[in-house]
Structures are given as structure tokens and as C-alpha cells.
Design a protein around this motif. Structure first.
Motif, PDB file in Angstrom:
ATOM      1  N   ASP A  91      28.276  -3.209  15.579  1.00 29.42           N
ATOM      2  CA  ASP A  91      28.420  -4.611  15.196  1.00 29.42           C
ATOM      3  C   ASP A  91      28.753  -4.646  13.697  1.00 29.42           C
ATOM      4  OD1 ASP A  91      28.341  -7.382  15.241  1.00 29.42           O
ATOM      5  OD2 ASP A  91      26.163  -7.490  15.137  1.00 29.42           O
ATOM      6  N   CYS A 108      24.635  -5.108  10.434  1.00 29.81           N
ATOM      7  CA  CYS A 108      24.694  -3.693  10.808  1.00 29.81           C
ATOM      8  C   CYS A 108      25.483  -2.911   9.756  1.00 29.81           C
ATOM      9  CB  CYS A 108      25.334  -3.570  12.179  1.00 29.81           C
ATOM     10  SG  CYS A 108      25.507  -1.892  12.781  1.00 29.81           S
ATOM     11  N   SER A 133      32.415  -7.096  17.387  1.00 19.64           N
ATOM     12  CA  SER A 133      31.816  -8.201  16.641  1.00 19.64           C
ATOM     13  C   SER A 133      32.007  -9.546  17.338  1.00 19.64           C
ATOM     14  CB  SER A 133      32.452  -8.262  15.241  1.00 19.64           C
ATOM     15  OG  SER A 133      31.988  -9.381  14.510  1.00 19.64           O
ATOM     16  N   HIS A 176      33.290 -11.009  20.678  1.00 16.65           N
ATOM     17  CA  HIS A 176      32.431 -10.340  21.663  1.00 16.65           C
ATOM     18  C   HIS A 176      33.217  -9.506  22.671  1.00 16.65           C
ATOM     19  CE1 HIS A 176      29.039 -12.595  20.063  1.00 16.65           C
ATOM     20  NE2 HIS A 176      29.775 -13.673  20.149  1.00 16.65           N
ATOM     21  N   LYS A 221      29.846  -7.789  25.038  1.00 13.30           N
ATOM     22  CA  LYS A 221      30.044  -6.592  24.216  1.00 13.30           C
ATOM     23  C   LYS A 221      29.865  -5.298  25.016  1.00 13.30           C
ATOM     24  CE  LYS A 221      28.854  -8.434  19.632  1.00 13.30           C
ATOM     25  NZ  LYS A 221      27.950  -8.286  18.470  1.00 13.30           N
ATOM     26  N   TYR A 271      25.897   2.927  20.498  1.00 10.32           N
ATOM     27  CA  TYR A 271      26.115   1.568  19.995  1.00 10.32           C
ATOM     28  C   TYR A 271      25.034   1.199  18.989  1.00 10.32           C
ATOM     29  CZ  TYR A 271      27.303  -3.387  19.969  1.00 10.32           C
ATOM     30  OH  TYR A 271      27.694  -4.631  19.573  1.00 10.32           O
ATOM     31  N   GLY A 310      23.665  -2.045  16.668  1.00 16.52           N
ATOM     32  CA  GLY A 310      23.755  -3.484  16.439  1.00 16.52           C
ATOM     33  C   GLY A 310      22.404  -4.072  16.070  1.00 16.52           C
ATOM     34  N   ASP A 361      23.982  -8.190  20.811  1.00 10.24           N
ATOM     35  CA  ASP A 361      24.157  -6.749  21.002  1.00 10.24           C
ATOM     36  C   ASP A 361      23.324  -6.215  22.164  1.00 10.24           C
ATOM     37  OD1 ASP A 361      25.930  -6.271  18.723  1.00 10.24           O
ATOM     38  OD2 ASP A 361      24.188  -6.794  17.507  1.00 10.24           O
TER      39      ASP A 361
END
Length: 273
Positions: A34, A38, A72, A94, A192, A214, A216, A221
Motif C-alpha cells: 500500500d 506504509c 493503493s 483498489h 486489493k 503484501y 499494508g 488492505d
């Protein structure tokens, strides 16, 4: 069944680096991040979230050894302009709008049908919220963020009332929640997490060689964290108001940079070894 815990119960990704890397199982991590909260700290207004030179350098170095994507809620063009790196992939709104190196450009979520409703909702929100001091209606291609971080506490209920009134008349849209924002998004089963898995497939990142990771900080997220349970690794930055499906935690943005730099070194060592 998605497993969720309190953020403070999660092990630190930095303190448990060796344990985290064990989960790579010989695979190369593909990195998805993200932007706000982040890669940059949360700020009062969206335009104030400027990427530091140190973080940009960390992202650029990491992208030389693996695939890196910024996923994002921001408009895709906006986040591209903020990051200013052409060796990354960008999934804006997203994940409804995705671009990347080699001319990649796709809108995989099927959100174009919702554009007329978004246009109309934007006009109504601007009109109805113009009297609420501190509110901000931010249009993105496939979403509208209604920010209330700078709204007086006793007026936040009015902001939510206006948002609900708009949604009641527009079944093409649904609400999303974030840190001090309400977001109106296409009422489509896309988020996402689905964008991450679409990118993994589109880029040929076979699960025998790659593992998605990942990072976020926000409630939005959580879709990615939930999607990656059993398939990859989720790292929450800080905490939010709900339980999380992430598996590790980083305290702050500076820790994200340190973590990315370590990942770069780890991948380089693997390729050299």
C-alpha cells in the motif's frame, strides 16, 4: 476460514525475520505494498504524503531483484506521480486500474459500468458536504474518497449520513472504510486481494517459484491479507480499528524501509548462491 487476530498479537516482521524467511521455502517473494501509511506516514491531507528519497531508493533497488507493485486506494495516475519509478507496477483505485513496465495497462475489475454513477455521486457529495468544514471529497477514476480527518467530531455523523443517502440511491456503488475516510466504490466483487492474485497470474509468477508478500496498514488492505492466507505472507504496518488477517507486523514506516532493504539483500544472496 480466514483467521484474524489483534494487531498487537502479531509477531514483529523485523524481530522474527529468520522465521518469516523460512516461509519463503526457497521461493522469491513478489512484493505488494500500500502507499499511505506504509510507504509514507499518514498525514492531514492526501497531497502531503510525499515519498522520501530513502524509501524510493529502497523500492528501486528491490525492483531490480523481484517484482514490486504498489496497490493503493489512490488514483493510479496519482500514485505513479508520487512514487516516480518506472520499474514498478501500479494498481490504483483498489486494483481496478493497473499499469506496469512493458506497456502493461489493464482495468481487470470490470468497473467501467460504474463510471456514470461515480460521476453523479461526486456532484451530489460535493454539493451536500460543502457546508461541513474540514470535509474533503476526493475523486479517483474508480472511487470517491470522503475524508473526515479534519471534520469536528460532532459533525462526522453528518458526513456519514450524506454518504448513506447517496448510496441508498445508487445500487451501482458500495461503501468502503479506511482511516478517517468513507469510500464509494463500484459494487463489484473486486478488491486489493484479487488485484494481487491477478498480477501474480498476469506476470507469470508461478507459485512454485514465487510467493506473494503484501504490506499494508489499513482496513482496505485486509482483503489482501485474507486472500493471501495459505498462499503468501501479510504484514500489517501499525494497527487499525479491527482485527487483522495479517501474519506479521511492522511498527512504523521506517521499519518498512528497513524490511525492504533486508529483503533485497536476501534475494540477491539467493540469486548469487
Amino acid at each position: 476460514m480466514v483467521q484474524k487476530r489483534e494487531a498487537l498479537e502479531l509477531p514483529s516482521a523485523l524481530e522474527q525475520l529468520d522465521e518469516l524467511k523460512e516461509q519463503f521455502k526457497g521461493k522469491t517473494p513478489a512484493i505488494f505494498l500500500d502507499y499511505d501509511g506504509c510507504l509514507t506516514p499518514i498525514v492531514q491531507r492526501p497531497e502531503m504524503a510525499i515519498l522520501s528519497d530513502e524509501m524510493r531508493s529502497a523500492l528501486q533497488d528491490l525492483a531490480t531483484v523481484t517484482k514490486v507493485a504498489v496497490v493503493s486506494g489512490r488514483d493510479r495516475r496519482n500514485v505513479e506521480e508520487l512514487v516516480k519509478l518506472d520499474n514498478l507496477y501500479f494498481a490504483g483505485s483498489h486494483g481496478f486500474d493497473i499499469t506496469g513496465p512493458g506497456g502493461m495497462a489493464s482495468e481487470p475489475g470490470g468497473a467501467k459500468a460504474a463510471l456514470p454513477a461515480l460521476d453523479k455521486a461526486e456532484d451530489v457529495l460535493q454539493e451536500k458536504l460543502k457546508g461541513v468544514e474540514g470535509s474533503l471529497v476526493e475523486r479517483k477514476r474508480y472511487a470517491i474518497a470522503v475524508h473526515y480527518r479534519n471534520v469536528a467530531d460532532d459533525e462526522v455523523v453528518q458526513v456519514r449520513k450524506v454518504v448513506d443517502e447517496v448510496l441508498d440511491t445508487m445500487p451501482e456503488l458500495k461503501i468502503g472504510h479506511g482511516k478517517k475516510i468513507y469510500e464509494l466504490k463500484p459494487n463489484i466483487d473486486w478488491h486489493k486481494g484479487k488485484a494481487v492474485m491477478w498480477l501474480m497470474e498476469e506476470l507469470g509468477l508461478d507459485d512454485s517459484k514465487y510467493i506473494p508478500l503484501y504490506i499494508g496498514d489499513d482496513i482496505t488492505d485486509e482483503d489482501a491479507f485474507a486472500e493471501l492466507q495459505g498462499k503468501g505472507i501479510g504484514v500489517l504496518v501499525g494497527e487499525h480499528d479491527e482485527k487483522t488477517a495479517a501474519t506479521y507486523r511492522l511498527e512504523r514506516v521506517d521499519d518498512v524501509r528497513v524490511f525492504l532493504e533486508d529483503l533485497t539483500d536476501t534475494i540477491k544472496q539467493k540469486s548469487n548462491g
